[in-house]
Scaffold this active site. Structure first.
Site, short mmCIF file in Angstrom:
data_model
loop_
_atom_site.label_atom_id
_atom_site.label_comp_id
_atom_site.label_asym_id
_atom_site.label_seq_id
_atom_site.Cartn_x
_atom_site.Cartn_y
_atom_site.Cartn_z
CD GLU A 195 -2.91 -1.21 2.30
OE1 GLU A 195 -3.84 -0.37 2.36
OE2 GLU A 195 -2.42 -1.86 3.56
NE ARG A 197 8.93 6.30 -4.65
CZ ARG A 197 8.77 6.53 -5.87
NH1 ARG A 197 7.36 6.61 -6.23
NH2 ARG A 197 9.37 6.67 -6.93
CD GLU A 253 5.35 4.76 16.96
OE1 GLU A 253 5.00 4.49 17.85
OE2 GLU A 253 6.13 5.87 16.48
#
Length: 315
Positions: A195, A197, A253
């Site tokens: 989802e 690059r 994160e």
């Protein structure tokens, strides 16, 4: 150049050739590794290719069948050579970073890619009204075409075809969502969710999830040589980014960007030390996070599996 696969590859292709003799693209339906056969029936191109070869006066091109053979350890020497190497990667015959792509970009012409095939930009501009009348529309002005106009990967989902280039390596089970992007000489080695690059040279291990808006640093723009890899069962949270390799079962994160020079507080049990992120490149079983009180970037040793993908999305 050392480090690349040695040996040959070959294929019969359908080349698009402009009136000035320049090759705009080549489609290889069945490229193969090894030396090209010299004496058996494989010397002759498939009859289907011959049947579709011909001229297109609107695009001012002709298509003709060619036969190309390349040495994988040597630099790219022509447009036909460049397209063959991109096909090899997208057909999963070779993995990213394993064949020599030096000279690739200079040998790829900038063309208008349309729903009728490639066109020289000056021809498209000159005959704009004719193209409109014929229902021809352009989807890019680029050196690299869309993957699925040349190769249909097996058991793969691509939500937006414009965001995956020819030369992407998509293993079965891969899902590329609408905001995902996969460049050439990059991709997945197993079932993965993309989802974010995936830049040139980056490989994603089996079972990993590249979250929405996440970015993985490539080597094209910055000029660096380090090839970033994401291990198995790893997770890059939404809008995170990495310029180092992420090991198996590791998590970054959401919103955290790690470059090679980022100072990271490595916490193992009761002990901690300050290190550069590059020293943790590829290390498995880490949680990278930003301390919400101090703002310091931390790497916490963790146990167990990183992420488990939804099997219904990757069946």
């Amino acid at each position: 150049m050392s480090g690349f696969l040695s040996g040959s590859a070959w294929g019969h292709g359908l080349a698009t050739i402009a009136r000035d003799g320049s090759v705009l693209d080549v489609w290889y339906p069945a490229p193969a590794l090894g030396a090209a056969p010299q004496s058996d029936l494989q010397w002759f191109p498939p009859k289907e290719l011959d049947l579709v070869a011909g001229e297109d006066s609107l695009r001012e091109i002709r298509t003709e069948v060619i036969r190309e053979e390349v040495e994988l350890s040597l630099p790219v020497s022509s447009t036909a050579d460049a397209y063959l190497r991109l096909h090899l990667i997208s057909h999963l015959l070779v993995k990213p970073n394993t064949i020599n792509l030096d000279g690739l970009i200079p040998n790829l012409p900038i063309v208008i890619f349309t729903n009728r095939g490639p066109v020289l930009p000056e021809v498209y501009q000159k005959k704009a009204l004719e193209f409109r009348k014929a229902g021809v529309s352009a989807h890019s002005l680029d050196k690299f075409p869309r993957l699925i106009d040349y190769v249909t990967p097996t058991k793969v989902r691509i939500a937006d075809a414009n965001r995956v280039r020819l030369g992407a390596h998509l293993a079965p089970g891969t899902t590329v969502m609408h905001e995902g992007f996969v460049n050439f000489n990059a991709g997945t080695l197993g079932t993965s969710m993309i989802e974010g690059r995936v830049s040139q040279g980056v490989v994603i291990g089996d079972g990993s999830d590249i979250g929405g808006g996440a970015s993985i640093m490539g080597t094209l723009s910055g000029g660096g040589k380090h090839k970033v890899a994401v291990g198995e069962r790893a997770l890059l949270g939404a809008n995170s980014g990495v310029g180092i390799s992420i090991g198996d079962d590791s998590i970054v994160e959401a919103g955290l960007y790690l470059t090679a020079g980022t100072k990271v507080k490595l916490v193992v049990g009761e002990r901690s030390q300050l290190v550069k992120a590059s020293e943790l490149s590829g290390m498995p079983g880490l949680l990278f996070r930003r301390n919400s009180q101090s703002g310091a970037v931390e790497a916490i040793a963790r146990e167990g599996v990183g992420v488990t993908l939804n099997s219904d999305l990757h069946a």
